[in-house]
Design a protein around this motif. Structure first.
Motif, PDB file in Angstrom:
ATOM      1  N   ALA A  27      21.354  32.995  51.686  1.00  0.00           N
ATOM      2  CA  ALA A  27      22.810  33.171  51.614  1.00  0.00           C
ATOM      3  C   ALA A  27      23.261  34.321  52.507  1.00  0.00           C
ATOM      4  CB  ALA A  27      23.232  33.433  50.178  1.00  0.00           C
ATOM      5  N   THR A  28      24.516  34.274  52.911  1.00  0.00           N
ATOM      6  CA  THR A  28      25.147  35.420  53.559  1.00  0.00           C
ATOM      7  C   THR A  28      26.439  35.810  52.843  1.00  0.00           C
ATOM      8  OG1 THR A  28      26.270  33.956  55.133  1.00  0.00           O
ATOM      9  CG2 THR A  28      24.178  34.934  55.838  1.00  0.00           C
ATOM     10  N   LYS A  29      26.790  35.041  51.794  1.00  0.00           N
ATOM     11  CA  LYS A  29      27.948  35.383  50.973  1.00  0.00           C
ATOM     12  C   LYS A  29      27.759  34.825  49.574  1.00  0.00           C
ATOM     13  CE  LYS A  29      31.996  33.415  51.547  1.00  0.00           C
ATOM     14  NZ  LYS A  29      33.404  33.055  51.831  1.00  0.00           N
ATOM     15  N   ILE A  30      28.175  35.619  48.577  1.00  0.00           N
ATOM     16  CA  ILE A  30      28.140  35.215  47.171  1.00  0.00           C
ATOM     17  C   ILE A  30      29.564  35.210  46.644  1.00  0.00           C
ATOM     18  CG2 ILE A  30      27.197  35.696  44.880  1.00  0.00           C
ATOM     19  CD1 ILE A  30      25.311  37.742  46.301  1.00  0.00           C
ATOM     20  N   ASN A  31      29.925  34.156  45.932  1.00  0.00           N
ATOM     21  CA  ASN A  31      31.186  34.129  45.198  1.00  0.00           C
ATOM     22  C   ASN A  31      30.875  33.932  43.720  1.00  0.00           C
ATOM     23  OD1 ASN A  31      32.020  33.045  48.072  1.00  0.00           O
ATOM     24  ND2 ASN A  31      33.881  33.822  47.099  1.00  0.00           N
ATOM     25  N   LEU A  32      31.157  34.955  42.925  1.00  0.00           N
ATOM     26  CA  LEU A  32      31.005  34.879  41.473  1.00  0.00           C
ATOM     27  C   LEU A  32      32.395  34.726  40.871  1.00  0.00           C
ATOM     28  CD1 LEU A  32      29.566  35.280  38.687  1.00  0.00           C
ATOM     29  CD2 LEU A  32      29.953  37.728  39.016  1.00  0.00           C
ATOM     30  N   SER A  33      32.612  33.666  40.096  1.00  0.00           N
ATOM     31  CA  SER A  33      33.901  33.464  39.440  1.00  0.00           C
ATOM     32  C   SER A  33      33.684  33.228  37.955  1.00  0.00           C
ATOM     33  CB  SER A  33      34.651  32.279  40.065  1.00  0.00           C
ATOM     34  OG  SER A  33      33.921  31.070  39.900  1.00  0.00           O
ATOM     35  N   PHE A  34      34.658  33.637  37.162  1.00  0.00           N
ATOM     36  CA  PHE A  34      34.580  33.422  35.716  1.00  0.00           C
ATOM     37  C   PHE A  34      35.961  33.630  35.106  1.00  0.00           C
ATOM     38  CE2 PHE A  34      33.275  37.783  36.682  1.00  0.00           C
ATOM     39  CZ  PHE A  34      34.120  38.543  35.893  1.00  0.00           C
ATOM     40  N   TRP A  35      36.095  33.203  33.853  1.00  0.00           N
ATOM     41  CA  TRP A  35      37.295  33.429  33.060  1.00  0.00           C
ATOM     42  C   TRP A  35      36.953  34.425  31.955  1.00  0.00           C
ATOM     43  CZ3 TRP A  35      42.211  31.319  33.786  1.00  0.00           C
ATOM     44  CH2 TRP A  35      42.300  30.351  34.799  1.00  0.00           C
ATOM     45  N   TYR A  36      37.905  35.312  31.655  1.00  0.00           N
ATOM     46  CA  TYR A  36      37.644  36.314  30.623  1.00  0.00           C
ATOM     47  C   TYR A  36      38.904  36.576  29.802  1.00  0.00           C
ATOM     48  CZ  TYR A  36      39.908  39.712  33.755  1.00  0.00           C
ATOM     49  OH  TYR A  36      40.808  40.378  34.544  1.00  0.00           O
ATOM     50  N   TYR A  37      38.682  37.005  28.560  1.00  0.00           N
ATOM     51  CA  TYR A  37      39.764  37.210  27.588  1.00  0.00           C
ATOM     52  C   TYR A  37      39.602  38.605  27.005  1.00  0.00           C
ATOM     53  CZ  TYR A  37      43.146  35.634  24.022  1.00  0.00           C
ATOM     54  OH  TYR A  37      44.265  35.459  23.228  1.00  0.00           O
ATOM     55  N   PRO A  38      40.394  39.601  27.467  1.00  0.00           N
ATOM     56  CA  PRO A  38      40.262  40.968  26.972  1.00  0.00           C
ATOM     57  C   PRO A  38      41.250  41.252  25.831  1.00  0.00           C
ATOM     58  CG  PRO A  38      41.592  40.966  28.955  1.00  0.00           C
ATOM     59  CD  PRO A  38      41.288  39.520  28.642  1.00  0.00           C
ATOM     60  N   ILE A  39      40.787  41.981  24.848  1.00  0.00           N
ATOM     61  CA  ILE A  39      41.646  42.411  23.749  1.00  0.00           C
ATOM     62  C   ILE A  39      41.462  43.908  23.543  1.00  0.00           C
ATOM     63  CG2 ILE A  39      42.190  42.185  21.296  1.00  0.00           C
ATOM     64  CD1 ILE A  39      41.196  39.349  21.380  1.00  0.00           C
ATOM     65  N   GLY A  40      42.503  44.668  23.812  1.00  0.00           N
ATOM     66  CA  GLY A  40      42.513  46.101  23.542  1.00  0.00           C
ATOM     67  C   GLY A  40      41.550  46.922  24.371  1.00  0.00           C
ATOM     68  N   LEU A  41      41.262  46.503  25.596  1.00  0.00           N
ATOM     69  CA  LEU A  41      40.208  47.144  26.386  1.00  0.00           C
ATOM     70  C   LEU A  41      40.747  48.162  27.380  1.00  0.00           C
ATOM     71  CD1 LEU A  41      37.860  44.122  27.194  1.00  0.00           C
ATOM     72  CD2 LEU A  41      37.859  45.642  25.203  1.00  0.00           C
ATOM     73  N   GLU A  42      39.934  49.197  27.647  1.00  0.00           N
ATOM     74  CA  GLU A  42      40.149  50.098  28.773  1.00  0.00           C
ATOM     75  C   GLU A  42      39.229  49.659  29.916  1.00  0.00           C
ATOM     76  OE1 GLU A  42      39.380  51.730  25.564  1.00  0.00           O
ATOM     77  OE2 GLU A  42      41.523  51.445  25.238  1.00  0.00           O
ATOM     78  N   ASP A  43      39.461  50.214  31.110  1.00  0.00           N
ATOM     79  CA  ASP A  43      38.786  49.730  32.306  1.00  0.00           C
ATOM     80  C   ASP A  43      37.267  49.775  32.195  1.00  0.00           C
ATOM     81  OD1 ASP A  43      39.225  48.504  34.787  1.00  0.00           O
ATOM     82  OD2 ASP A  43      38.817  50.364  35.856  1.00  0.00           O
ATOM     83  N   ALA A  44      36.718  50.879  31.708  1.00  0.00           N
ATOM     84  CA  ALA A  44      35.262  51.045  31.675  1.00  0.00           C
ATOM     85  C   ALA A  44      34.604  50.385  30.471  1.00  0.00           C
ATOM     86  CB  ALA A  44      34.915  52.530  31.705  1.00  0.00           C
ATOM     87  N   ASP A  45      35.381  49.662  29.657  1.00  0.00           N
ATOM     88  CA  ASP A  45      34.786  48.997  28.487  1.00  0.00           C
ATOM     89  C   ASP A  45      33.875  47.842  28.887  1.00  0.00           C
ATOM     90  OD1 ASP A  45      35.977  50.707  26.708  1.00  0.00           O
ATOM     91  OD2 ASP A  45      37.631  49.366  26.201  1.00  0.00           O
TER      92      ASP A  45
END
Length: 206
Positions: free
Chosen positions: A64-82
């Motif tokens: 490979a020469t490029k990676i694309n990681l994709s996903f869906w996420y659902y945050p509740i009450g989170l700060e950035d570093a959580d």
């Protein structure tokens, strides 16, 4: 403009069965959940007491020469570093992004991370999520996909002649272009400069 050819989809998980794709590099306290599912009947969840590392099995990214990681996420009450995302380069885990407070809380958000750093194109690549949850905090994850691409070696820039204006430019409207035979891997973009090329701004088609 840079051109890439998709080599394949070496890893994907919609968490409809077990966590068999996530048990080869350490146990996890994250668990499957029928509540936090973006598609299908279940996703995976981290919350207070079910947290720590969530690490994929080894993934072969050689060629490979490029990676694309994709996903869906659902945050509740989170700060950035959580919640952090790490990539494994064959020797160590490298922090890629803090995503705890990204997106909109209490709803599904999509995220795609694109990496062209050659240190990750190894036979035992891994992706790791690390969650540090407090009371009332939850992180749902679903529909994770990794696509790898290879560069064709072809790229180009096309720049128009300078356009002289006597008035201040407040906004640009109706910038449009057409594409043929391209997809999201072709990295086609249009940029505008208002200071003779010192700074460039991405334009939106339409």
């Amino acid at each position: 403009i840079s051109f890439y050819s998709v080599l394949g989809n070496p890893f994907s998980d919609n968490f409809e069965g077990t966590l068999a794709n996530w048990d080869g590099n350490g146990a996890t306290a994250w668990d499957l959940s029928a509540t936090y599912n973006h598609s299908g009947s279940q996703g995976v969840r981290a919350n207070n007491g079910n947290e720590g590392d969530f690490t994929s099995d080894n993934i072969d990214l050689t060629g490979a020469t490029k990676i694309n990681l994709s996903f869906w996420y659902y945050p509740i009450g989170l700060e950035d570093a959580d919640v952090d995302v790490y990539f494994y380069n064959g020797a160590s885990y490298v922090l890629i992004d803090n995503i705890g407070s990204d997106g909109v809380q209490n709803q599904w958000n999509s995220l795609e991370l694109e990496i062209t750093d050659a240190q990750y194109f190894v036979s035992n690549f891994r992706v790791r999520f690390n969650a540090n949850m407090g009371a009332g905090e939850t992180f749902g994850l679903d529909d994770l996909n990794i696509t790898i691409s290879s560069s064709s070696g072809n790229s180009a820039n096309f720049t128009s002649y300078a356009i002289n204006t006597s008035e201040s430019i407040m906004e640009f409207r109706s910038i449009r272009w057409s594409e043929s035979g391209t997809n999201f891997e072709n990295n086609l973009s249009v940029q505008v400069s208002t200071n003779n090329g010192s700074d460039w701004y991405n334009a939106t088609n339409g």
